[in-house]
Design an enzyme around this catalytic site. Sequence first.
Site, PDB file in Angstrom:
ATOM      1  N   ASN A   1     -11.030  -2.272  -5.603  1.00 47.33           N
ATOM      2  CA  ASN A   1     -10.215  -1.291  -6.335  1.00 47.33           C
ATOM      3  C   ASN A   1     -10.832  -0.861  -7.680  1.00 47.33           C
ATOM      4  O   ASN A   1     -10.395   0.124  -8.286  1.00 47.33           O
ATOM      5  CB  ASN A   1      -8.785  -1.799  -6.550  1.00 47.33           C
ATOM      6  CG  ASN A   1      -7.929  -1.755  -5.303  1.00 47.33           C
ATOM      7  OD1 ASN A   1      -7.053  -2.585  -5.091  1.00 47.33           O
ATOM      8  ND2 ASN A   1      -8.150  -0.763  -4.433  1.00 47.33           N
TER       9      ASN A   1
ATOM     10  N   TRP B   1       3.042   7.951  -2.089  1.00 46.77           N
ATOM     11  CA  TRP B   1       4.477   8.089  -2.381  1.00 46.77           C
ATOM     12  C   TRP B   1       4.681   9.052  -3.547  1.00 46.77           C
ATOM     13  O   TRP B   1       5.501   9.969  -3.477  1.00 46.77           O
ATOM     14  CB  TRP B   1       5.053   6.710  -2.721  1.00 46.77           C
ATOM     15  CG  TRP B   1       6.520   6.686  -3.042  1.00 46.77           C
ATOM     16  CD1 TRP B   1       7.558   6.545  -2.157  1.00 46.77           C
ATOM     17  CD2 TRP B   1       7.119   6.780  -4.351  1.00 46.77           C
ATOM     18  NE1 TRP B   1       8.754   6.549  -2.832  1.00 46.77           N
ATOM     19  CE2 TRP B   1       8.524   6.690  -4.171  1.00 46.77           C
ATOM     20  CE3 TRP B   1       6.611   6.926  -5.643  1.00 46.77           C
ATOM     21  CZ2 TRP B   1       9.424   6.750  -5.232  1.00 46.77           C
ATOM     22  CZ3 TRP B   1       7.500   6.983  -6.706  1.00 46.77           C
ATOM     23  CH2 TRP B   1       8.896   6.896  -6.494  1.00 46.77           C
TER      24      TRP B   1
ATOM     25  N   ARG C   1      -0.196   9.535  -9.470  1.00 46.19           N
ATOM     26  CA  ARG C   1      -0.268   8.243  -8.781  1.00 46.19           C
ATOM     27  C   ARG C   1       0.372   7.099  -9.585  1.00 46.19           C
ATOM     28  O   ARG C   1       0.983   6.194  -9.017  1.00 46.19           O
ATOM     29  CB  ARG C   1      -1.736   7.901  -8.475  1.00 46.19           C
ATOM     30  CG  ARG C   1      -2.399   8.848  -7.490  1.00 46.19           C
ATOM     31  CD  ARG C   1      -3.877   8.487  -7.311  1.00 46.19           C
ATOM     32  NE  ARG C   1      -4.056   7.101  -6.912  1.00 46.19           N
ATOM     33  CZ  ARG C   1      -3.962   6.652  -5.658  1.00 46.19           C
ATOM     34  NH1 ARG C   1      -3.735   7.505  -4.683  1.00 46.19           N
ATOM     35  NH2 ARG C   1      -4.137   5.390  -5.389  1.00 46.19           N
TER      36      ARG C   1
ATOM     37  N   ASP D   1       0.827  -1.212   0.000  1.00 47.33           N
ATOM     38  CA  ASP D   1       0.000   0.000   0.000  1.00 47.33           C
ATOM     39  C   ASP D   1       0.864   1.265   0.000  1.00 47.33           C
ATOM     40  O   ASP D   1       1.994   1.258   0.488  1.00 47.33           O
ATOM     41  CB  ASP D   1      -0.916  -0.023   1.240  1.00 47.33           C
ATOM     42  CG  ASP D   1      -2.060   0.960   1.103  1.00 47.33           C
ATOM     43  OD1 ASP D   1      -2.394   1.362  -0.033  1.00 47.33           O
ATOM     44  OD2 ASP D   1      -2.639   1.339   2.143  1.00 47.33           O
ATOM     45  N   GLY D   2       0.288   2.348  -0.526  1.00 50.38           N
ATOM     46  CA  GLY D   2       0.939   3.658  -0.435  1.00 50.38           C
ATOM     47  C   GLY D   2       1.618   4.144  -1.706  1.00 50.38           C
ATOM     48  O   GLY D   2       2.349   5.135  -1.673  1.00 50.38           O
ATOM     49  N   ASN D   3       1.337   3.487  -2.828  1.00 47.07           N
ATOM     50  CA  ASN D   3       1.956   3.929  -4.088  1.00 47.07           C
ATOM     51  C   ASN D   3       1.538   5.356  -4.444  1.00 47.07           C
ATOM     52  O   ASN D   3       2.357   6.175  -4.853  1.00 47.07           O
ATOM     53  CB  ASN D   3       1.530   3.015  -5.244  1.00 47.07           C
ATOM     54  CG  ASN D   3       2.084   1.620  -5.113  1.00 47.07           C
ATOM     55  OD1 ASN D   3       2.924   1.363  -4.264  1.00 47.07           O
ATOM     56  ND2 ASN D   3       1.604   0.708  -5.942  1.00 47.07           N
ATOM     57  N   GLY D   4       0.238   5.618  -4.294  1.00 46.11           N
ATOM     58  CA  GLY D   4      -0.285   6.938  -4.654  1.00 46.11           C
ATOM     59  C   GLY D   4       0.287   8.020  -3.759  1.00 46.11           C
ATOM     60  O   GLY D   4       0.723   9.082  -4.235  1.00 46.11           O
TER      61      GLY D   4
ATOM     62  N   SER E   1      -7.632  -5.249  -5.353  1.00 48.53           N
ATOM     63  CA  SER E   1      -8.738  -5.828  -4.597  1.00 48.53           C
ATOM     64  C   SER E   1     -10.044  -5.757  -5.395  1.00 48.53           C
ATOM     65  O   SER E   1     -10.144  -5.012  -6.378  1.00 48.53           O
ATOM     66  CB  SER E   1      -8.911  -5.074  -3.271  1.00 48.53           C
ATOM     67  OG  SER E   1      -9.502  -3.806  -3.502  1.00 48.53           O
TER      68      SER E   1
HETATM   69  C1  IPE Z   1      -5.460  -2.593  -0.342  1.00 43.08           C
HETATM   70  O1  IPE Z   1      -5.129  -1.277  -0.461  1.00 43.08           O
HETATM   71  C2  IPE Z   1      -5.418  -3.265  -1.683  1.00 43.08           C
HETATM   72  C3  IPE Z   1      -4.095  -3.418  -2.273  1.00 43.08           C
HETATM   73  C4  IPE Z   1      -2.964  -3.092  -1.717  1.00 43.08           C
HETATM   74  C5  IPE Z   1      -4.078  -3.988  -3.574  1.00 43.08           C
HETATM   75  P1  IPE Z   1      -6.241  -0.140  -0.637  1.00 43.08           P
HETATM   76  O2  IPE Z   1      -5.504   1.126  -0.807  1.00 43.08           O
HETATM   77  O3  IPE Z   1      -7.201  -0.507  -1.696  1.00 43.08           O
HETATM   78  O4  IPE Z   1      -6.985  -0.212   0.761  1.00 43.08           O
HETATM   79  P2  IPE Z   1      -7.860   0.871   1.534  1.00 43.08           P
HETATM   80  O5  IPE Z   1      -8.858   1.407   0.564  1.00 43.08           O
HETATM   81  O6  IPE Z   1      -6.929   1.928   2.001  1.00 43.08           O
HETATM   82  O7  IPE Z   1      -8.453   0.121   2.679  1.00 43.08           O
HETATM   83  C1  IPE Z   2      -1.403   0.319  -3.431  1.00 45.70           C
HETATM   84  O1  IPE Z   2      -1.208   1.684  -3.438  1.00 45.70           O
HETATM   85  C2  IPE Z   2      -1.636  -0.246  -4.809  1.00 45.70           C
HETATM   86  C3  IPE Z   2      -3.019  -0.628  -5.093  1.00 45.70           C
HETATM   87  C4  IPE Z   2      -4.009  -0.605  -4.259  1.00 45.70           C
HETATM   88  C5  IPE Z   2      -3.295  -1.091  -6.416  1.00 45.70           C
HETATM   89  P1  IPE Z   2      -2.415   2.697  -3.477  1.00 45.70           P
HETATM   90  O2  IPE Z   2      -2.781   2.944  -4.910  1.00 45.70           O
HETATM   91  O3  IPE Z   2      -3.544   2.215  -2.642  1.00 45.70           O
HETATM   92  O4  IPE Z   2      -1.772   4.008  -2.871  1.00 45.70           O
HETATM   93  P2  IPE Z   2      -2.398   4.922  -1.753  1.00 45.70           P
HETATM   94  O5  IPE Z   2      -2.794   4.041  -0.616  1.00 45.70           O
HETATM   95  O6  IPE Z   2      -3.573   5.617  -2.374  1.00 45.70           O
HETATM   96  O7  IPE Z   2      -1.310   5.864  -1.386  1.00 45.70           O
HETATM   97 MG    MG Z   3      -4.009   2.394  -0.701  1.00 49.73          MG
END
Ligand code: IPE
Ligand code: IPE
Ligand code: MG
Length: 262
Positions: A86, A43, A51, A38-41, A83
Amino acid sequence: MWKKIFGKTGQSNNDNGTALLEQIDRNSLPRHIAIIMDGNGRWANGKGMVRSVGHTAGVKALKRTLKAAIALDLEAMTVYAFSTENWKRPPTEVDFLMKLFSDYLEKELAEMDEDNVCIKFIGRVNELSPGLQKQIRDAEQRTADNTGVRFTVAVNYGGQDEMVRAVQSLARDVKAGSLEPENIDSKLLESRLDTSDLPPVDLVIRTSGDMRLSNFLIWQTAYAEFWFTDTNWPDFGKEQLAEALLDFSKRDRRFGGLNEKK
Ligand code: IPE
Ligand code: IPE
Ligand code: MG
């Protein structure tokens, strides 16, 4: 030994992970780790970028982490890539992610195969594009006999959805007369889950500071240990994995019983 293994594969100029790993007793390693990447966006946004840049950097982190798991000879590593929830994201982001999964398989499959990794996908794979489904099937077939790390990627995966599909499969057998409801037990239910051939999860790692499962492996994590870090997924690598494993090696797991030593 660790140095030798990790020198080539870890993040450059950073040997903290190697030093940490040297402290871990190999016998206290988890059999199965599950990672919520988690946290790519966040970052990317933190660096003033869009993102998608974070998702691309996330793939590099995955490559680093898998290499570390291979060097450690971990039995199983499962990662949450997309997920069932997602799909709520903007179509441009969803499309970007799907393309990224496809590129990842195209670019990395040969090396994973060389590394003796057995790759599998869990989730509603049948709802992905025909092209991606074919790549997934090919990757699974090509690596099916590999005996190294069992690398499972959860795409269009939800723990609740997985449970519903497992219950539907049991209900079909009951309706057909081949199964008595009384004969349904946790072992049988488990055998209908996407992860039926994997050991239970020992350690869940979630990056980027949120402390929740977000519908990941809800059955398989019943007695898992949890490790959270504020590090965003694109910054994750050998050192953070080593920290998590070292912490895990000190946990007192009781599974509802009593620790004999105490
Ligand atoms: C969980 O992360 C799903 C994946 C890492 C693929 P999300 O970013 O979708 O989770 P929430 O929405 O913060 O719970
Ligand atoms: C995890 O990073 C990757 C996926 C859920 C596909 P996010 O895209 O959820 O990044 P944040 O949590 O919004 O920073
Ligand atoms: Mg996330």
